[in-house]
Design a protein around this motif. Structure first.
Motif, mmCIF file in Angstrom:
data_model
loop_
_atom_site.group_PDB
_atom_site.id
_atom_site.type_symbol
_atom_site.label_atom_id
_atom_site.label_comp_id
_atom_site.label_asym_id
_atom_site.label_seq_id
_atom_site.Cartn_x
_atom_site.Cartn_y
_atom_site.Cartn_z
ATOM 1 N N MET A 121 22.757 5.816 -3.900
ATOM 2 C CA MET A 121 22.913 4.557 -3.172
ATOM 3 C C MET A 121 22.440 4.660 -1.740
ATOM 4 O O MET A 121 22.784 5.609 -1.029
ATOM 5 N N GLU A 122 21.714 3.652 -1.344
ATOM 6 C CA GLU A 122 21.316 3.524 0.053
ATOM 7 C C GLU A 122 21.958 2.242 0.559
ATOM 8 O O GLU A 122 21.651 1.144 0.079
ATOM 9 N N LEU A 123 22.870 2.382 1.543
ATOM 10 C CA LEU A 123 23.678 1.228 1.940
ATOM 11 C C LEU A 123 23.429 0.879 3.410
ATOM 12 O O LEU A 123 22.337 1.087 3.911
ATOM 13 N N PHE A 133 16.508 -7.407 -1.122
ATOM 14 C CA PHE A 133 15.501 -8.411 -0.773
ATOM 15 C C PHE A 133 14.480 -7.902 0.238
ATOM 16 O O PHE A 133 13.350 -8.347 0.276
ATOM 17 N N ASN A 134 14.880 -6.915 1.085
ATOM 18 C CA ASN A 134 14.040 -6.642 2.265
ATOM 19 C C ASN A 134 12.790 -5.825 1.972
ATOM 20 O O ASN A 134 11.816 -5.910 2.715
ATOM 21 N N TYR A 135 12.837 -5.004 0.930
ATOM 22 C CA TYR A 135 11.628 -4.306 0.454
ATOM 23 C C TYR A 135 11.557 -4.535 -1.052
ATOM 24 O O TYR A 135 11.784 -3.606 -1.836
ATOM 25 N N PRO A 136 11.264 -5.760 -1.474
ATOM 26 C CA PRO A 136 11.410 -6.076 -2.902
ATOM 27 C C PRO A 136 10.444 -5.306 -3.790
ATOM 28 O O PRO A 136 10.725 -5.083 -4.972
ATOM 29 N N PRO A 162 13.485 13.924 2.672
ATOM 30 C CA PRO A 162 14.777 13.498 2.116
ATOM 31 C C PRO A 162 15.311 12.306 2.901
ATOM 32 O O PRO A 162 15.171 12.246 4.126
ATOM 33 N N PHE A 163 15.898 11.370 2.192
ATOM 34 C CA PHE A 163 16.437 10.166 2.845
ATOM 35 C C PHE A 163 17.838 9.930 2.301
ATOM 36 O O PHE A 163 18.020 9.711 1.100
ATOM 37 N N LEU A 164 18.811 10.001 3.183
ATOM 38 C CA LEU A 164 20.193 9.905 2.706
ATOM 39 C C LEU A 164 21.108 9.380 3.796
ATOM 40 O O LEU A 164 20.813 9.482 4.979
ATOM 41 N N PRO A 180 14.441 5.551 13.983
ATOM 42 C CA PRO A 180 14.871 5.901 12.626
ATOM 43 C C PRO A 180 13.912 5.295 11.609
ATOM 44 O O PRO A 180 13.430 4.180 11.808
ATOM 45 N N GLU A 181 13.624 6.026 10.574
ATOM 46 C CA GLU A 181 12.780 5.474 9.511
ATOM 47 C C GLU A 181 12.883 6.344 8.279
ATOM 48 O O GLU A 181 13.137 7.533 8.367
ATOM 49 N N ARG A 182 12.625 5.704 7.127
ATOM 50 C CA ARG A 182 12.757 6.408 5.843
ATOM 51 C C ARG A 182 11.570 7.331 5.607
ATOM 52 O O ARG A 182 11.708 8.420 5.076
ATOM 53 N N GLY A 183 10.393 6.872 5.966
ATOM 54 C CA GLY A 183 9.190 7.615 5.633
ATOM 55 C C GLY A 183 8.916 8.760 6.572
ATOM 56 O O GLY A 183 9.569 8.873 7.610
ATOM 57 N N LEU A 236 0.832 -1.214 0.000
ATOM 58 C CA LEU A 236 0.000 0.000 0.000
ATOM 59 C C LEU A 236 0.864 1.262 0.000
ATOM 60 O O LEU A 236 0.559 2.248 -0.678
ATOM 61 N N ARG A 237 1.951 1.191 0.750
ATOM 62 C CA ARG A 237 2.887 2.334 0.758
ATOM 63 C C ARG A 237 3.448 2.576 -0.648
ATOM 64 O O ARG A 237 3.676 3.706 -1.071
ATOM 65 N N THR A 238 3.644 1.474 -1.369
ATOM 66 C CA THR A 238 4.191 1.583 -2.721
ATOM 67 C C THR A 238 3.195 2.278 -3.649
ATOM 68 O O THR A 238 3.574 3.131 -4.469
ATOM 69 N N GLN A 248 15.839 -6.562 9.806
ATOM 70 C CA GLN A 248 16.386 -6.612 8.439
ATOM 71 C C GLN A 248 16.020 -5.336 7.683
ATOM 72 O O GLN A 248 15.439 -5.370 6.605
ATOM 73 N N ARG A 249 16.341 -4.224 8.264
ATOM 74 C CA ARG A 249 16.065 -2.918 7.662
ATOM 75 C C ARG A 249 17.300 -2.051 7.852
ATOM 76 O O ARG A 249 17.911 -2.066 8.923
ATOM 77 N N CYS A 250 17.636 -1.292 6.806
ATOM 78 C CA CYS A 250 18.838 -0.452 6.947
ATOM 79 C C CYS A 250 18.638 0.572 8.050
ATOM 80 O O CYS A 250 19.591 0.986 8.694
ATOM 81 N N THR A 251 17.386 0.974 8.312
ATOM 82 C CA THR A 251 17.126 1.993 9.328
ATOM 83 C C THR A 251 16.766 1.406 10.692
ATOM 84 O O THR A 251 16.261 2.126 11.558
ATOM 85 N N ALA A 252 16.993 0.129 10.884
ATOM 86 C CA ALA A 252 16.685 -0.441 12.205
ATOM 87 C C ALA A 252 17.567 0.221 13.272
ATOM 88 O O ALA A 252 18.691 0.648 12.978
ATOM 89 N N ASN A 306 8.667 -2.172 -2.617
ATOM 90 C CA ASN A 306 8.783 -0.737 -2.384
ATOM 91 C C ASN A 306 10.110 -0.166 -2.862
ATOM 92 O O ASN A 306 10.160 0.921 -3.451
ATOM 93 N N LEU A 307 11.203 -0.884 -2.599
ATOM 94 C CA LEU A 307 12.496 -0.322 -3.006
ATOM 95 C C LEU A 307 12.813 -0.584 -4.478
ATOM 96 O O LEU A 307 13.819 -0.110 -4.991
ATOM 97 N N SER A 308 11.941 -1.315 -5.155
ATOM 98 C CA SER A 308 12.000 -1.337 -6.631
ATOM 99 C C SER A 308 11.213 -0.144 -7.157
ATOM 100 O O SER A 308 11.707 0.635 -7.979
HETATM 101 O O1 LIG Z 1 16.071 -1.093 4.482
HETATM 102 C C1 LIG Z 1 16.071 0.045 4.060
HETATM 103 C C2 LIG Z 1 14.827 0.819 3.931
HETATM 104 O O2 LIG Z 1 14.997 1.970 3.130
HETATM 105 C C3 LIG Z 1 14.251 1.207 5.266
HETATM 106 O O3 LIG Z 1 12.988 1.717 5.102
HETATM 107 P P1 LIG Z 1 12.064 1.899 6.392
HETATM 108 O O4 LIG Z 1 12.743 2.884 7.276
HETATM 109 O O5 LIG Z 1 10.759 2.384 5.878
HETATM 110 O O6 LIG Z 1 11.982 0.540 7.038
#
Ligand SMILES: O=C[C@H](O)COP(=O)(O)O
Length: 486
Positions: free
Chosen positions: A258-260, A162-165, A453-455, A445-448, A111-113, A291-295, A167-169
Motif C-alpha cells: 500500500m502506498e497511502l 485518480f492522480n496517476y491513473p 525502493p519506494f515505501l 521528494p519523489e518516487r522515481g 512515457l514513464r509508464t 495532488q501527489r502523495c510525495t508533494a 502509471n499507478l495502474s
Molecule cells: O501520488 C503518489 C505517487 O506515487 C507520487 O509519484 P511521484 O513522486 O512520481 O509524483
C-alpha cells in the motif's frame, strides 16, 4: 481511440475474459471533468455477482498464465510499452479531460509508464533464484540443497488512484503479470477511463483472455466485496490512508502492498543552497496542484534563513502558470473535484483564523486554488499536520535541526522527507533520524526513478514498491529441497 472499449461515444465497457462487455445492471457512472464539469464518459457500475465472475475468471486464467515462459510474458510487456508510446496522444487527451492533468505531465506519465513496463520485463529476466547448500548450518552435512525459485501469488487486486491513473495502474499490473499472477484492475472512478484504455493496450499487446480483467463501479458498493473476496490473493492499493486502513482491517490474512498519504517535510538548514531549496520546494509542492502523495507538504526552516527562503519561494510561485490546461500550458490546475477544493479551503481558513501569515495566494475560482504559501504556521493548526492534496504549503519556523527532526517525526505519516544542506554531516545526522521511507538530500521528494525502493512507514504505507521490489512483493519463494541418499 480504441473503439472496442466503447459502447457509444461516451459509454465505456469493462474487460472480462478478453471481451469488452456491459454490466447487466444497466447502471452507469458518469465521469465529470474537473476542468469544465462536462461528462467525459460513463463507466459500468458492476454488481457483486459480476465482480465475482471476473475474479473467478482471473483465477482460471492465472493457472495457464503461470506456465507461460517468462520470456514470452516479457514479450507481451515490451509490446504494451511500444503501444503506449504509439498512443501517447490518446493518453494525454484522456488524462487531460478525466483528471485535469496538464498536457506536459500527462505525456510524461504515459512515457514513464512505457519505460516502467519495459524495465519490469528486463528486471524479471535478470532475477535469478539460488541454491543453498545445507552444510553451512550447524549439524548438517553436504547431502541437501535447497533450490529456491519464485512463484506467483495468484490473483492480484490492483486498486489505482485518480492522480496517476495510467502509471499507478501499470506499476501494479506489470510486476504482477511478469511474476505470473493474473490481475483484477479496480481503478478509482475518476481515472477509470484512463485505466480502461491501458487495459486495452495490454489486451492488444497479446495478453491472454482473463489474465487482466477490469472492475468498475462505486467503491461504496463493490469495494469491500473486492478486497474481502476469498479468491483474491494479494492487494496492491494506492490511495488515501483512510481507505488503506479500512482495507487492512477487513481483508484479513491477505498480503498487502500500500502506498497511502504523506506529509513530506522539506527541512532547510542555513548551510543550504537556498536557490536549490526554493526551486525544488516550488516544483515539489505545486506541480499537479500538490495532488501527489510525495508533494512537499510542509517546510521546516531555521528562523535565521526563513525570510530569505520565503522570498525565493514566493518569487518561484509567481512564475507558475495557473489555470485550465484546456486553454494552454499550466502548472497549477483545478483540483479533482469541489469536495477536495472545499477541504483545502477549510484548512486555509483555519490557519488564517489562528494567525498564519499569508505570503501569496489564497484565492479560489471553482475547483482552482491558486498556489498558496503560509508563514508562521504553528503546531496547533490543522495545516501543520493534515494533508491538503492541494497547492497549499505551510512554513513552520524552527530554532535548529533537532527541533525540525522532532516536528517532522511527530506526523502520523512517514513517506519521504527532504533535507537541504551542503553540510554532509548534518545531512546524514538528520536523514538517520527521520522516520520515513526515503530521505532526499538536496532534492524534492519523489518516487522515481522507478527502480528505486519506494515505501512509506507509519500511516504512509505497507511494503515496498519499486520495480524489483514490486515483483518480489507479488511473488513468493518456492523451495525444492534435494536430498542426496548416500
Ligand atoms: O501520488 C503518489 C505517487 O506515487 C507520487 O509519484 P511521484 O513522486 O512520481 O509524483
Amino acid at each position: 481511440m480504441f473503439k472496442e472499449i466503447y459502447k457509444d461515444d461516451t459509454t465505456l465497457k469493462t474487460l472480462l475474459d478478453g471481451k469488452w462487455i456491459e454490466s447487466s445492471t444497466g447502471n452507469l457512472i458518469e465521469i465529470v471533468s474537473p476542468l469544465d464539469n462536462k461528462v467525459v464518459g460513463k463507466v459500468q457500475a458492476m454488481s457483486k455477482e459480476e465482480v465475482d465472475d471476473s475474479i473467478k475468471n482471473a483465477r482460471k486464467a492465472q493457472k495457464l498464465w503461470r506456465n507461460v515462459p517468462l520470456n514470452k510474458r516479457a514479450r507481451i510487456l515490451y509490446r504494451a510499452a511500444d503501444l503506449i508510446e504509439e498512443r501517447v496522444d490518446d493518453f494525454v487527451e484522456i488524462m487531460l479531460r478525466e483528471v485535469g492533468k496538464d498536457r506536459k505531465s500527462s505525456e510524461s506519465e504515459a512515457l514513464r509508464t512505457a519505460d516502467y513496463i519495459r524495465f519490469t520485463a528486463d528486471a524479471a529476466k535478470a532475477m535469478e533464484g539460488e541454491s543453498i547448500p545445507s552444510d553451512t548450518f550447524p549439524g548438517f552435512k553436504r547431502n541437501k540443497v535447497s533450490i529456491v525459485t519464485r512463484e506467483p501469488l495468484g490473483v492480484v487486486l490492483a486498486i489505482s488512484p485518480f492522480n496517476y491513473p495510467v502509471n499507478l495502474s501499470a506499476s501494479k499490473i506489470a510486476p504482477a503479470l511478469i511474476a505470473g499472477n493474473s490481475v483484477i484492475l479496480k481503478p478509482a472512478t475518476q481515472g477509470s477511463i484512463s485505466a480502461l484504455y491501458l487495459a486495452r493496450i495490454f489486451q492488444e499487446a497479446g495478453l491472454p483472455a482473463g489474465v487482466l480483467n477490469t472492475v468498475t463501479g462505486r467503491g461504496s458498493e463493490i469495494g469491500d466485496y473486492c478486497v474481502t473476496h476469498k479468491l483474491i490473493d494479494f492487494i496492491n492499493f494506492t490511495g488515501s490512508t483512510e481507505i488503506g486502513k479500512r482495507i487492512s482491517s477487513i481483508s484479513s490474512m491477505k498480503p498487502l502492498l500500500m502506498e497511502l498519504g504523506g506529509k513530506d517535510a522539506a527541512i532547510v538548514l542555513p548551510s543550504a543552497d537556498l536557490n536549490v531549496a526554493a526551486k525544488n520546494i516550488v516544483s515539489g509542492a505545486y506541480s499537479y496542484s500538490g495532488q501527489r502523495c510525495t508533494a512537499v507538504k510542509r517546510i521546516l526552516v531555521e528562523d535565521s534563513i526563513a525570510d530569505t527562503l520565503i522570498e525565493k519561494i514566493k518569487a518561484g510561485i509567481e512564475k507558475l502558470k495557473v489555470g485550465n490546461p484546456l486553454d494552454g500550458d499550466v502548472d497549477v490546475v483545478p483540483l479533482i473535484d469541489s469536495k477536495s477544493a472545499d477541504f483545502v479551503e477549510e484548512l486555509m481558513k483555519e490557519a488564517e483564523e489562528k494567525g498564519a501569515t499569508k505570503v501569496i495566494g489564497g484565492s479560489r475560482e471553482g475547483n482552482l486554488i491558486y498556489p498558496t504559501l503560509y508563514d508562521n504556521v504553528s503546531l496547533d493548526m490543522r495545516l501543520a499536520w493534515e494533508e491538503p492534496f492541494g497547492p497549499v504549503l505551510p512554513v513552520i519556523r524552527v530554532k535548529d535541526k533537532d527541533e525540525a527532526i522532532e516536528i517532522a517525526n511527530k506526523s502520523e505519516y512517514g513517506l519521504q522527507a527532504s533535507v537541504f544542506t551542503q553540510n554532509i554531516n548534518d545531512a546524514f545526522y538528520i536523514a538517520d533520524k527521520l522516520e520515513v521511507g526515503t530521505v532526499q538530500v538536496n532534492n524534492k521528494p519523489e518516487r522515481g526513478p522507478d527502480h528505486f525502493p519506494f515505501l512509506g512507514v507509519k500511516s504512509s504505507g505497507i511494503g515496498t514498491q519499486g520495480i524489483k521490489y514490486s515483483i518480489e512483493a507479488m511473488s513468493r519463494p518456492k523451495a525444492i529441497v534435494l536430498n542426496i541418499i548416500e
